[in-house]
Design an enzyme around this catalytic site. Structure first.
Site, PDB file in Angstrom:
ATOM      1  N   GLU A   1     -51.478   2.157 -25.844  1.00  0.00           N
ATOM      2  CA  GLU A   1     -50.975   3.195 -26.763  1.00  0.00           C
ATOM      3  C   GLU A   1     -50.980   2.624 -28.178  1.00  0.00           C
ATOM      4  OE1 GLU A   1     -46.960   4.464 -25.788  1.00  0.00           O
ATOM      5  OE2 GLU A   1     -46.575   4.899 -27.898  1.00  0.00           O
TER       6      GLU A   1
ATOM      7  N   ARG B   1     -48.285   4.891 -36.549  1.00  0.00           N
ATOM      8  CA  ARG B   1     -47.282   4.447 -37.527  1.00  0.00           C
ATOM      9  C   ARG B   1     -47.915   3.727 -38.695  1.00  0.00           C
ATOM     10  NH1 ARG B   1     -42.920   1.856 -33.257  1.00  0.00           N
ATOM     11  NH2 ARG B   1     -42.991   3.648 -31.886  1.00  0.00           N
TER      12      ARG B   1
ATOM     13  N   LYS C   1     -41.526   9.890 -20.677  1.00  0.00           N
ATOM     14  CA  LYS C   1     -41.151   8.621 -21.302  1.00  0.00           C
ATOM     15  C   LYS C   1     -39.617   8.617 -21.444  1.00  0.00           C
ATOM     16  CE  LYS C   1     -41.587   6.307 -25.804  1.00  0.00           C
ATOM     17  NZ  LYS C   1     -42.556   5.668 -26.690  1.00  0.00           N
TER      18      LYS C   1
END
Ligand code: 3PG
Length: 210
Positions: free
Chosen positions: A42, A46, A130
């Protein structure tokens, strides 16, 4: 819907959460994780380099299943899909995000930390969630409590998970995998210390549910 997410995961116990500052680091980083035994990764949105890193990994390493993390809104989902992400991960959930991912056929791993949040994603058709922020939200004890009412839900605990506690999470029957940044520490990525990252990935890949 995220019905495809667990198939993408293919039994891999750890989903590395990556912060890539330099797009050129994406392929060697993904290679180190792949060689260490972690082919599903992943890349968080950001950093300005994240989308280029996803595209480069997708082009160079077909064996790697690269997804986008920190996908917060429909625009992020579209940008991730355009870059070639195979799945999306969000720290929380919003129906508009789910709709955008469905439209782009991007499997989404939505985040939830409470019973109400789990209900929201389950009602929108998700069965793999998640659990974030795992440690701050009560860790293994909370996961066990959620197992009662949400028997059909499998979790990917992330947030505060590391080599010290990943095994305890993976021992829970409602845990599909754990996620975390510990396999690719920011400092090691900055130093381009792929050997260290490969070693951390090897240890993480050896974690198995008991
Ligand atoms: C995430 O986005 O999933 C978290 O930032 C990862 O948490 P960690 O850095 O505690 O592993």
């Amino acid at each position: 819907m995220n019905t495809g997410f667990e198939q993408l995961l293919a039994g891999v116990p750890v989903l590395p959460v990556l912060v890539v500052e330099d797009a050129a680091a994406g392929v060697p980083l993904a290679t180190a994780l792949l060689v260490g035994g972690l082919p599903v990764i992943e890349v968080t949105l950001r950093t300005p380099a994240a989308l280029d890193a996803i595209a480069a990994i997708r082009a160079a390493l077909p064996q790697v299943i690269v997804g986008a993390g920190t996908v917060l809104n429909p625009d992020d989902a579209c940008r991730a899909a355009d870059a070639g992400a195979r799945f999306a991960v969000s720290p929380g959930y919003a129906p508009a995000l789910g709709a955008a991912c469905a439209e782009r056929r991007l499997p989404l791993l939505p985040g939830a930390a409470t019973a109400s949040e789990v209900m929201a994603v389950v009602n929108d058709g998700y069965s793999t969630v998640k659990f974030f922020p795992a440690e701050a939200a009560g860790g293994v004890a909370t996961l066990r409590a959620l197992a009662g009412p949400f028997a059909g839900v499998r979790f990917c605990p992330t947030g505060g998970v590391g080599a010290h506690n990943a095994g305890a999470y993976l021992a829970e029957p409602n845990v599909a995998c754990v996620g975390g940044s510990w396999v690719a520490p920011a400092e090691a990525v900055r130093r381009r210390d792929w050997e260290t990252i490969e070693g951390l990935a090897r240890m993480a890949a050896a974690l198995r549910r008991s």
